[in-house]
Design a protein around this motif. Structure first.
Motif, PDB file in Angstrom:
ATOM      1  N   ALA A 163      -4.049  -3.963   3.025  1.00  0.00           N
ATOM      2  CA  ALA A 163      -5.227  -3.222   3.026  1.00  0.00           C
ATOM      3  C   ALA A 163      -5.983  -1.973   3.378  1.00  0.00           C
ATOM      4  O   ALA A 163      -6.784  -1.076   3.155  1.00  0.00           O
ATOM      5  CB  ALA A 163      -6.153  -4.377   2.115  1.00  0.00           C
ATOM      6  N   ARG A 164      -5.300  -1.783   4.608  1.00  0.00           N
ATOM      7  CA  ARG A 164      -5.602  -0.951   5.974  1.00  0.00           C
ATOM      8  C   ARG A 164      -5.347  -0.123   5.971  1.00  0.00           C
ATOM      9  O   ARG A 164      -5.997   1.270   5.906  1.00  0.00           O
ATOM     10  CB  ARG A 164      -6.430  -1.410   7.119  1.00  0.00           C
ATOM     11  N   PRO A 165      -3.951   1.144   4.952  1.00  0.00           N
ATOM     12  CA  PRO A 165      -2.659  -0.078   5.499  1.00  0.00           C
ATOM     13  C   PRO A 165      -2.225   0.233   7.683  1.00  0.00           C
ATOM     14  O   PRO A 165      -2.797   1.601   7.419  1.00  0.00           O
ATOM     15  CB  PRO A 165      -1.797   0.339   4.161  1.00  0.00           C
ATOM     16  N   GLY A 166      -2.149  -0.766   7.703  1.00  0.00           N
ATOM     17  CA  GLY A 166      -1.054  -0.854   8.092  1.00  0.00           C
ATOM     18  C   GLY A 166      -0.413  -1.693   9.195  1.00  0.00           C
ATOM     19  O   GLY A 166      -0.140  -2.593   9.150  1.00  0.00           O
ATOM     20  N   ALA A 206      -2.738   6.289   3.364  1.00  0.00           N
ATOM     21  CA  ALA A 206      -2.676   5.223   2.227  1.00  0.00           C
ATOM     22  C   ALA A 206      -1.935   5.910   1.539  1.00  0.00           C
ATOM     23  O   ALA A 206      -1.416   6.792   1.567  1.00  0.00           O
ATOM     24  CB  ALA A 206      -4.137   6.393   3.245  1.00  0.00           C
ATOM     25  N   ASP A 209       2.295  -7.826  12.559  1.00  0.00           N
ATOM     26  CA  ASP A 209       1.290  -8.518  11.004  1.00  0.00           C
ATOM     27  C   ASP A 209       1.284  -7.148   9.992  1.00  0.00           C
ATOM     28  O   ASP A 209       1.204  -6.094  10.930  1.00  0.00           O
ATOM     29  CB  ASP A 209      -0.579  -8.903  12.082  1.00  0.00           C
ATOM     30  N   ASP A 226      -0.669  -5.292   7.201  1.00  0.00           N
ATOM     31  CA  ASP A 226      -1.841  -5.273   6.515  1.00  0.00           C
ATOM     32  C   ASP A 226      -1.460  -4.097   5.597  1.00  0.00           C
ATOM     33  O   ASP A 226      -2.055  -3.189   6.006  1.00  0.00           O
ATOM     34  CB  ASP A 226      -3.105  -5.640   7.499  1.00  0.00           C
ATOM     35  N   TRP A 255      -1.556  -1.261  16.755  1.00  0.00           N
ATOM     36  CA  TRP A 255      -2.067  -0.300  15.468  1.00  0.00           C
ATOM     37  C   TRP A 255      -1.032   0.739  15.236  1.00  0.00           C
ATOM     38  O   TRP A 255      -1.096   1.155  15.556  1.00  0.00           O
ATOM     39  CB  TRP A 255      -3.323  -1.020  15.904  1.00  0.00           C
ATOM     40  N   ARG A 279       0.326  -4.582  13.015  1.00  0.00           N
ATOM     41  CA  ARG A 279      -0.278  -4.732  13.960  1.00  0.00           C
ATOM     42  C   ARG A 279       1.456  -5.247  14.441  1.00  0.00           C
ATOM     43  O   ARG A 279       2.232  -6.808  14.671  1.00  0.00           O
ATOM     44  CB  ARG A 279      -1.036  -5.586  14.565  1.00  0.00           C
ATOM     45  N   ARG A 327      -1.698   2.592  -5.989  1.00  0.00           N
ATOM     46  CA  ARG A 327      -2.603   0.681  -4.638  1.00  0.00           C
ATOM     47  C   ARG A 327      -3.436  -0.647  -5.996  1.00  0.00           C
ATOM     48  O   ARG A 327      -2.342  -1.073  -6.216  1.00  0.00           O
ATOM     49  CB  ARG A 327      -3.792   1.035  -4.432  1.00  0.00           C
ATOM     50  N   ALA A 365      -0.404   2.324  12.022  1.00  0.00           N
ATOM     51  CA  ALA A 365      -1.428   3.119  11.452  1.00  0.00           C
ATOM     52  C   ALA A 365      -0.374   3.511   9.946  1.00  0.00           C
ATOM     53  O   ALA A 365       0.539   4.675  10.653  1.00  0.00           O
ATOM     54  CB  ALA A 365      -2.743   3.990  11.227  1.00  0.00           C
TER      55      ALA A 365
END
Lengths: 165, 414
Positions: free
Chosen positions: A120-123, A135, A116, A118, A130, A125, A141, A132
């Motif tokens: 936005a967080r970013p990272g 940034a 998965d 993501d 998780w 799964r 961005r 990471a």
């Protein structure tokens, strides 16, 4: 579910899309079928939107051919994570809105593992864990959020770097 | 005013930015020259007309368009794309257009003086680093980057750190600038200068052909730009701005010393440009095709060097020798001075000036199981045709000697 595709160091653009498969040679509409067509045909056949490429150093080295990252973009690759990228590939991906994230995840993920992403967080799964990702600078961005530097420029008449400087 | 000493890349980008900049800074600068070739120009036009909604390029006089990557057209698809490029060039009033047969884009840019010392030049081709041969900051970009530059006249760049290469001595017979480039590829690797510039020192004596070879090959190290300081007889007739020149005390990311007096002929073994060994260590490698050409090694000096080795001899049975001069001017000069007839007498065949089979599209691509010794710049799997073909990279001298021997050998032991 999206999966991880693991690659090694120095993945060159001749592997990603050989010059013989360029839109100039074939047709534009076929480009999404061509990433790694000879170097790793199962990728070309099975890649799904949202899939993540985890690779080694210097991903995308070689030619300036933008159709290499564009083929990956059209195929729906969600992000490429590698410790370093070749500079022209990096710019091309940024212009297209294909996220490249500088991080070394080799050894942390297994080829074809479900993932998965993501941004936005970013990272990522992976297998319940998780991972990471670093940034990103604000201007980068901004570029991703608007579908690449070109789209950003078309909308705002300036470069993302100018918005944040 | 005690100003910080700068690398050539920092000088050029500072001049363009209008204030002193240093490695790591992001700058937005005017791009003095834009070169776009047939392979990516259709996508440039798409991005300009589609995404950017731009009717006119910012300044046509800064733009050069070349047909070299599939020249002449090899299919209806490429012919149609070229029709579209030619029409667009006319509509835009782009004055510098070079059609089929003019030559490889980078050679034409330098030959026709379309790029000058101190300028920033973008090309839709990674080997645009070649413009460093005349002291320009040349760098490769993709089609959208080019479209953005054509629309606005400017673009962003990160000021690169610089790798300083100190070159001592002179090439021995049978050794030439390509051997220096391949040696550096082997030493530094494909990302040895990623995001960086490469500056070559100690080459004041080197001719323009050699400078183009080593600057173009810096892209195989991942470099953003490769530059020889614009001094010496080779560039005596160029207009070098007074602000451009080597500044003692500039900060370099890394320094490398190469001694040409002990440099041996080098060969890059498939499937990676940095997989380099001395030719004497390559073992028994029979060749099917020997290709002398491209923006790396298709210049008059390269053709003459090959002809000297081939003079009065004939290539080995079962070997094909394909020579593609890098430009029309070179083809004309090689015809006038007898170089071409020497090559033809030795069994060579000659192709239309342009990229030839370097990118595996036409005019001599290789089949499964074939071995090509090429003077070009890349040997990744599938680069020149079949993914089951093998491409070795070497100098024109090694190429000529190998065409005679039918296997890869250095020119020094002939």
């Amino acid at each position: 579910m999206a999966t991880v595709w693991v690659f090694g160091d120095d993945v060159d653009t001749d592997q990603i899309v050989p010059g013989r498969y360029a839109p100039y040679m074939k047709s534009e509409s076929e480009l999404g079928k061509f990433p790694f067509i000879e170097a790793r045909p199962e990728f070309a056949r099975e890649v799904q939107p949202g899939d993540v490429i985890v690779a080694g150093r210097n991903f995308g080295c070689g030619s300036s051919r933008e159709y290499a990252p564009r083929a990956l973009f059209i195929a729906g690759v969600g992000a490429i994570v590698a410790p370093s990228f070749a500079r022209i590939f990096f710019r091309n991906a940024l212009n297209l809105g294909l996220p490249l994230v500088q991080a070394d995840l080799r050894g942390r993920v297994v080829d074809r593992q479900p993932v998965d992403l993501d941004l936005a967080r970013p990272g990522l799964r992976v297998n319940g864990e998780w991972l990471a990702l670093p940034a990103q600078p604000e201007w980068l961005r901004l570029a991703w959020a608007e579908g690449g530097i070109i789209q950003y420029y078309a909308r705002h008449g300036r470069l993302p770097v100018e918005a944040t400087s | 005013m005690a100003e910080r000493a700068m690398t050539l890349a920092e000088q050029i980008l500072s001049h363009a930015a209008g204030h002193p900049v240093q490695a790591g800074d992001l700058v937005i600068v005017e791009i003095d020259r834009c070169m776009s070739h047939d392979s990516l120009t259709p996508e440039v036009i798409d991005a300009l007309q589609g995404t950017l909604n731009t009717e006119r390029v910012y300044d046509p006089s800064r733009v050069a368009v070349m047909i070299d990557h599939v020249a002449p057209a090899a299919s209806v698809a490429t012919a149609d794309a070229q029709v579209r490029v030619r029409r667009w060039v006319r509509e835009q009033g782009i004055p510098h257009f070079y059609d089929v047969g003019a030559g490889v884009c980078h050679q034409v840019m330098i030959e026709e003086r379309l790029v000058a010392p101190g300028q920033i030049a973008f090309g839709t081709d990674s080997h645009a680093t070649a413009y460093g041969a005349v002291g320009a900051f040349g760098t490769g970009v993709g089609s959208r980057d080019m479209a953005l530059t054509l629309a606005s006249g400017r673009n962003w760049l990160r000021v690169p750190e610089t790798v300083r290469v100190q070159v001592n001595g002179r090439f021995r017979p049978g050794v030439s600038p390509k051997d220096l480039s391949l040696y550096l590829c082997g030493l530094l690797g494909l990302d040895g200068a990623d995001y960086q510039a490469v500056e070559f020192h100690g080459l004041d004596w080197l001719d323009l052909d050699g400078r183009e070879t080593i600057c173009s090959m810096t892209t195989e190290l991942g470099a953003k730009a490769g530059m020889v300081p614009p001094t010496g007889p080779a560039v005596a007739d160029l207009d070098v701005p007074e602000w451009l020149g080597v500044q003692p005390g500039a900060t370099y990311a890394r320094e490398i010393v190469v001694d040409l007096d002990s440099l041996e002929p080098q060969v890059s073994v498939p499937y990676s440009v940095d997989n380099v060994v001395p030719v004497t260590d390559v073992g028994e490698v029979p060749v099917d095709l020997v290709f002398v050409g491209t923006c790396t090694n298709g210049r008059l000096g390269d053709l003459r060097a090959a002809a000297e080795i081939l003079r009065g001899k004939h290539i080995a049975p079962h070997v094909r020798l394909l020579v593609i001069p890098a430009s029309h001017r070179i083809l004309t000069a090689a015809t006038a001075d007898g170089t071409l007839s020497t090559l033809l007498d030795a069994g060579a065949t000659v192709g239309t000036p342009g990229c030839g089979p370097c990118i595996g599209r036409h005019m001599g691509v290789i089949g499964a199981g074939e071995v090509c010794l090429s003077t070009a710049n890349r040997n990744f799997r599938g680069r020149m045709g079949s993914p089951d073909g093998r491409v070795y990279l070497a100098s024109p001298e090694t190429a000529a000697a190998s065409a005679l021997a039918g296997r890869i050998v250095p020119a020094t032991t002939r």
